[in-house]
Design a protein around this motif. Structure first.
Motif, PDB file in Angstrom:
ATOM      1  N   ILE A  31     -20.115 -51.541  55.832  1.00  0.00           N
ATOM      2  CA  ILE A  31     -20.317 -52.733  54.995  1.00  0.00           C
ATOM      3  C   ILE A  31     -19.190 -53.736  55.244  1.00  0.00           C
ATOM      4  O   ILE A  31     -19.418 -54.936  55.391  1.00  0.00           O
ATOM      5  N   VAL A  32     -17.958 -53.212  55.329  1.00  0.00           N
ATOM      6  CA  VAL A  32     -16.821 -54.088  55.612  1.00  0.00           C
ATOM      7  C   VAL A  32     -17.017 -54.763  56.971  1.00  0.00           C
ATOM      8  O   VAL A  32     -16.834 -55.970  57.114  1.00  0.00           O
ATOM      9  N   ALA A  33     -17.443 -53.959  57.945  1.00  0.00           N
ATOM     10  CA  ALA A  33     -17.650 -54.514  59.287  1.00  0.00           C
ATOM     11  C   ALA A  33     -18.733 -55.583  59.279  1.00  0.00           C
ATOM     12  O   ALA A  33     -18.717 -56.502  60.092  1.00  0.00           O
ATOM     13  N   ALA A  34     -19.681 -55.452  58.346  1.00  0.00           N
ATOM     14  CA  ALA A  34     -20.745 -56.450  58.254  1.00  0.00           C
ATOM     15  C   ALA A  34     -20.315 -57.625  57.383  1.00  0.00           C
ATOM     16  O   ALA A  34     -21.119 -58.484  57.052  1.00  0.00           O
TER      17      ALA A  34
ATOM     18  N   ILE B 103     -30.873 -41.547  63.709  1.00  0.00           N
ATOM     19  CA  ILE B 103     -30.815 -42.224  62.410  1.00  0.00           C
ATOM     20  C   ILE B 103     -29.691 -43.261  62.412  1.00  0.00           C
ATOM     21  O   ILE B 103     -29.856 -44.395  61.973  1.00  0.00           O
ATOM     22  N   LEU B 104     -28.535 -42.854  62.939  1.00  0.00           N
ATOM     23  CA  LEU B 104     -27.370 -43.730  62.960  1.00  0.00           C
ATOM     24  C   LEU B 104     -27.659 -45.014  63.731  1.00  0.00           C
ATOM     25  O   LEU B 104     -27.268 -46.112  63.315  1.00  0.00           O
ATOM     26  N   ALA B 105     -28.372 -44.878  64.850  1.00  0.00           N
ATOM     27  CA  ALA B 105     -28.656 -46.047  65.680  1.00  0.00           C
ATOM     28  C   ALA B 105     -29.506 -47.059  64.927  1.00  0.00           C
ATOM     29  O   ALA B 105     -29.255 -48.260  64.988  1.00  0.00           O
ATOM     30  N   VAL B 106     -30.502 -46.563  64.171  1.00  0.00           N
ATOM     31  CA  VAL B 106     -31.326 -47.472  63.372  1.00  0.00           C
ATOM     32  C   VAL B 106     -30.449 -48.204  62.361  1.00  0.00           C
ATOM     33  O   VAL B 106     -30.553 -49.423  62.172  1.00  0.00           O
ATOM     34  N   GLY B 107     -29.541 -47.456  61.720  1.00  0.00           N
ATOM     35  CA  GLY B 107     -28.677 -48.045  60.704  1.00  0.00           C
ATOM     36  C   GLY B 107     -27.729 -49.072  61.295  1.00  0.00           C
ATOM     37  O   GLY B 107     -27.676 -50.224  60.841  1.00  0.00           O
ATOM     38  N   VAL B 108     -27.001 -48.688  62.316  1.00  0.00           N
ATOM     39  CA  VAL B 108     -25.982 -49.577  62.878  1.00  0.00           C
ATOM     40  C   VAL B 108     -26.617 -50.843  63.448  1.00  0.00           C
ATOM     41  O   VAL B 108     -26.198 -51.962  63.146  1.00  0.00           O
ATOM     42  N   THR B 109     -27.678 -50.675  64.258  1.00  0.00           N
ATOM     43  CA  THR B 109     -28.290 -51.859  64.855  1.00  0.00           C
ATOM     44  C   THR B 109     -28.932 -52.734  63.776  1.00  0.00           C
ATOM     45  O   THR B 109     -28.835 -53.957  63.834  1.00  0.00           O
ATOM     46  N   GLY B 110     -29.536 -52.108  62.764  1.00  0.00           N
ATOM     47  CA  GLY B 110     -30.179 -52.874  61.697  1.00  0.00           C
ATOM     48  C   GLY B 110     -29.175 -53.690  60.901  1.00  0.00           C
ATOM     49  O   GLY B 110     -29.375 -54.881  60.657  1.00  0.00           O
ATOM     50  N   VAL B 111     -28.063 -53.049  60.515  1.00  0.00           N
ATOM     51  CA  VAL B 111     -27.067 -53.726  59.676  1.00  0.00           C
ATOM     52  C   VAL B 111     -26.431 -54.887  60.429  1.00  0.00           C
ATOM     53  O   VAL B 111     -26.341 -56.007  59.919  1.00  0.00           O
ATOM     54  N   PHE B 112     -26.021 -54.649  61.670  1.00  0.00           N
ATOM     55  CA  PHE B 112     -25.319 -55.708  62.389  1.00  0.00           C
ATOM     56  C   PHE B 112     -26.267 -56.785  62.906  1.00  0.00           C
ATOM     57  O   PHE B 112     -25.893 -57.948  63.024  1.00  0.00           O
ATOM     58  N   TYR B 113     -27.495 -56.397  63.167  1.00  0.00           N
ATOM     59  CA  TYR B 113     -28.484 -57.411  63.538  1.00  0.00           C
ATOM     60  C   TYR B 113     -28.669 -58.403  62.396  1.00  0.00           C
ATOM     61  O   TYR B 113     -28.638 -59.607  62.586  1.00  0.00           O
ATOM     62  N   ARG B 114     -28.810 -57.856  61.189  1.00  0.00           N
ATOM     63  CA  ARG B 114     -29.049 -58.723  60.045  1.00  0.00           C
ATOM     64  C   ARG B 114     -27.863 -59.641  59.789  1.00  0.00           C
ATOM     65  O   ARG B 114     -28.018 -60.820  59.491  1.00  0.00           O
TER      66      ARG B 114
END
Lengths: 370, 311
Positions: A31-34, B103-114
């Motif tokens: 979250i911090v990174a985002a 699962i992690l890949a979906v999370g990381v790419t989703g969060v940073f994409y948004r």
């Protein structure tokens, strides 16, 4: 005896709890990174999941399929079977169940609901039993076959609902703009149990399933065989247990639970099925069963956690702009800590212990994954 | 007959089969390195998604496709390292570890994409250029198919031979296969099983990460959430159907992409109406058939899937 109890406490409660905490900490880093505030984001997540009556009801709505799916995976784990195909069984169960649900008319609900439920469970059972059968008789690893069966299931659903070559699917409802099946009969819909919310009778079904699955595993002959096969296939065989039969039956029951999750979603929420797939239920189910340490009772809090995450995530995204995909990071992290207790022990600085294998599936006496 | 051939257009058909097979082959080669050393890799999907995202993200930030390509490979290696740490060092069940990465890949790419890309107003740097190799590209039939491609496809064609050579003609390949067949014996012979498995798992990350770059940097020039769409699992199927050999995985990938392409063309040319979903099932059904041994049994490396504990 004291040492045994302490060990049990560590492995059954402390490790999962610490894993959940660690999972949220890793999520906080993301979250911090985002570029957002973790406290604010988690605050919104919690608010979205619990603060008022309706939010909590929605959390329970999300929890229902997770309980059933988690039970299915946990049951498989106990027999040393890794049913990674819960998602496909979920969709096949929803398909067969919805077919019965919209085909019957005008019968009382205590006939229609069980009929649709049983049809859904039978669909899930049959689909998973394919993987079980292949494992038992040809040695094909259930992980590979059930992954492949997932995609076959999606395509079957797509064919039956969307149709092909310009022809409508055989299960499509007439006169709808986006292809979907007809609604199930009124009598097959699960009644709402909290007025003003979407919380339906499926919650009670899920709650009943927990002790039933526990009883099945711990107190019945089938359960004994299942655990014996999970413990050591060679010994089980020597004791006169049909390993092949047990594998097929266990995969089948695991699939029936996943199928039940699928049809309960249909009967309780959407009342029909579209071809929308890949909700990630299969992977979530694995995470839940791992967090529960394959204990049916443990599935309940684990599923509630996942239901809350799932339900709160939307609100969090709305309030703080942090993508709801964040919960995948939390989930992945907590599985890491659950599955590698050595990491948690190291973090908690518990007594130095050699790295141990977490025995999830029977790997000593069977064919390799492949 | 000529009219029919014109309509079917076999050259463009094979060319499209080859291009769409690119990520499948790359991920399958990665999976093969990994599994030959005794580590199951169901994380190919997650590694490709990570590579697709990080590759595009870096290309977007630097406006440089080459840096993006490099970043896709490095990010694949990094997330594969997590797979190695968990499954080799911490003896986590390899299926669980692979699930974690997916699962992690979906999370990381989703969060940073948004956060960083969804609302971005500047354009990305486009797609990798087409390179027509001099002379070779003007060979009839073969030229348009093999020598008028983009970089990731060329890399895929070369890597098939490289991986084959490494696995079957080098000391490293022999050690890799020894670790995958009988790690105890390998260790007795003085091979560091952990080291071999680490290197192979990380190499699989590099290959699958490059495969991910196909989607974002070669095919469409942007990133979309979940853009790999299960292709990592088709790659797994291609690896198995190709019996853990580079050539086999290549042919299997062509068969899988070909059935898709041919299906839609047969429809327009022959008016044969095979439901497309049934053709789509082909990779999965064939894989089930071969793991079940009904059609030339696919035999996995003997020790694959088992955590190895050093003595």
């Amino acid at each position: 005896m004291r040492r045994f109890r302490a060990g049990w406490l560590v492995s059954s409660l402390l490790v999962p709890l610490a894993s959940v905490v660690a999972g949220f900490l890793v999520g906080a880093l993301a979250i911090v990174a985002a570029g957002a505030d973790p406290l604010q984001a988690y605050g919104a997540l919690f608010a979205g999941a619990f603060t008022n009556r309706n939010a909590f009801a929605e959390t329970l709505v999300s929890t229902v399929p997770y309980v059933l799916l988690g039970l299915g995976l946990a049951l498989g784990f106990r027999a040393g079977l890794f049913n990674i195909g819960a998602e496909g069984q979920f969709y096949i169960g929803a398909l067969t169940g919805v077919f019965v649900g919209y085909s019957i008319h005008g019968l009382p609900l205590f006939i229609e609901i069980p009929a649709a439920l049983l049809a859904g469970m039978a669909g899930g059972f049959a689909w998973a039993a394919i993987a079980g059968f292949l494992k038992a008789w040809t040695g094909a690893h259930e992980v590979i076959t059930s992954i492949m069966l997932n995609y076959v299931a999606f395509l079957v659903a797509n064919y039956l609902i969307d149709g092909a070559n310009g022809k409508p699917g055989v299960m499509v409802a007439p006169n709808v703009s986006t292809p979907r099946t007809p609604d199930v009969d009124l009598g097959a819909m699960l009644p709402i149990i909290v007025p003003g919310s979407r919380l339906h009778l499926g919650l009670l079904l899920a709650l009943i399933a927990v002790p039933l699955v526990w009883f099945l595993i711990e107190r019945t002959t089938v359960g004994f065989r299942l655990r014996a096969v999970g413990f050591n296939q060679g010994t089980a065989r020597a004791a006169g247990i049909s390993v092949a039969q047990t594998i097929v039956l266990t995969m089948g029951i695991s699939g029936a639970l996943a199928g039940a999750a699928g049809i309960v979603q249909v009967l309780g929420l959407s009342h029909h099925m579209t071809d929308t797939v890949a909700a990630g239920y299969g992977f979530d189910a694995i995470a839940i069963a791992l967090l529960a340490r394959s204990n049916p009772w443990g599935v309940l809090p684990a599923a509630l956690l996942f239901g809350a995450l799932h339900n709160g995530a939307g609100f969090m995204q709305l309030e703080t702009q942090v993508s709801s995909d964040l919960i995948s990071i939390v989930q992945a992290s907590l599985i890491i800590f659950v599955a590698a207790p050595a990491i948690v022990r190291w973090l908690l600085r518990l007594r130095e212990q050699p790295v141990e294998t977490v025995q999830i599936t029977q790997r000593e006496v069977e064919t390799p994954v492949g | 007959m000529t009219a029919f051939l014109q309509q079917l257009d076999p050259v463009s058909l094979v060319s499209i089969m080859l291009i769409t097979a690119t990520p499948l082959v790359l991920a399958a080669l990665g999976g093969m390195m990994c599994e030959r050393s005794g580590v199951v890799n169901i994380a190919l999907e997650g590694i490709m998604l990570t590579g697709a995202f990080i590759g595009y993200f870096v290309a977007f930030l630097t406006q440089n496709l080459w840096l993006g390509l490099l970043a896709a490979i490095v990010s694949g290696m990094l997330i594969a390292t997590l797979h190695a740490v968990l499954s080799v060092s911490f003896l986590v069940d390899q299926i669980v570890s692979g699930t974690v990465i997916n699962i992690l890949a979906v999370g990381v790419t989703g969060v940073f994409y948004r956060t960083y890309l969804e609302t971005a107003t500047t354009a990305g740097p486009g797609t990798l250029p087409h390179w027509n190799l001099p002379l070779l590209s003007s060979i009839p039939v073969l030229g348009p198919i093999l020598f008028q491609n983009q970089l990731v496809t060329y890399a895929m064609l070369v890597l098939i031979f490289v991986v084959h050579f490494v696995l079957f003609n080098t000391v490293w390949g022999l050690r890799t296969r020894a670790c995958g067949e009988n790690p105890r014996a390998a260790e007795t012979a003085g091979i560091n099983v952990y080291f071999v498995r680490y290197v192979n798992v990380i190499a699989s990350g590099a290959l699958a990460g490059l495969g991910g770059a196909y989607f974002s940097l070669q095919q469409i020039g942007t990133f979309l959430p979940n853009m790999t769409g299960g292709r990592g699992f088709i790659a797994l199927a291609a690896m198995i159907f190709g019996k853990w050999t580079p050539g086999g995985a290549f042919l299997a990938s062509l068969l899988f992409t070909g059935s898709d392409q041919l299906g839609s063309r047969l429809q327009s040319v022959f008016q044969v109406h095979v439901p497309l979903q049934f053709l789509g099932m082909l990779p999965y059904v064939l894989t089930i058939v071969v793991v079940a041994g009904a059609m030339g049994r696919a035999i996995a490396p003997a020790a694959v899937g088992r955590p190895y504990k050093k003595t």
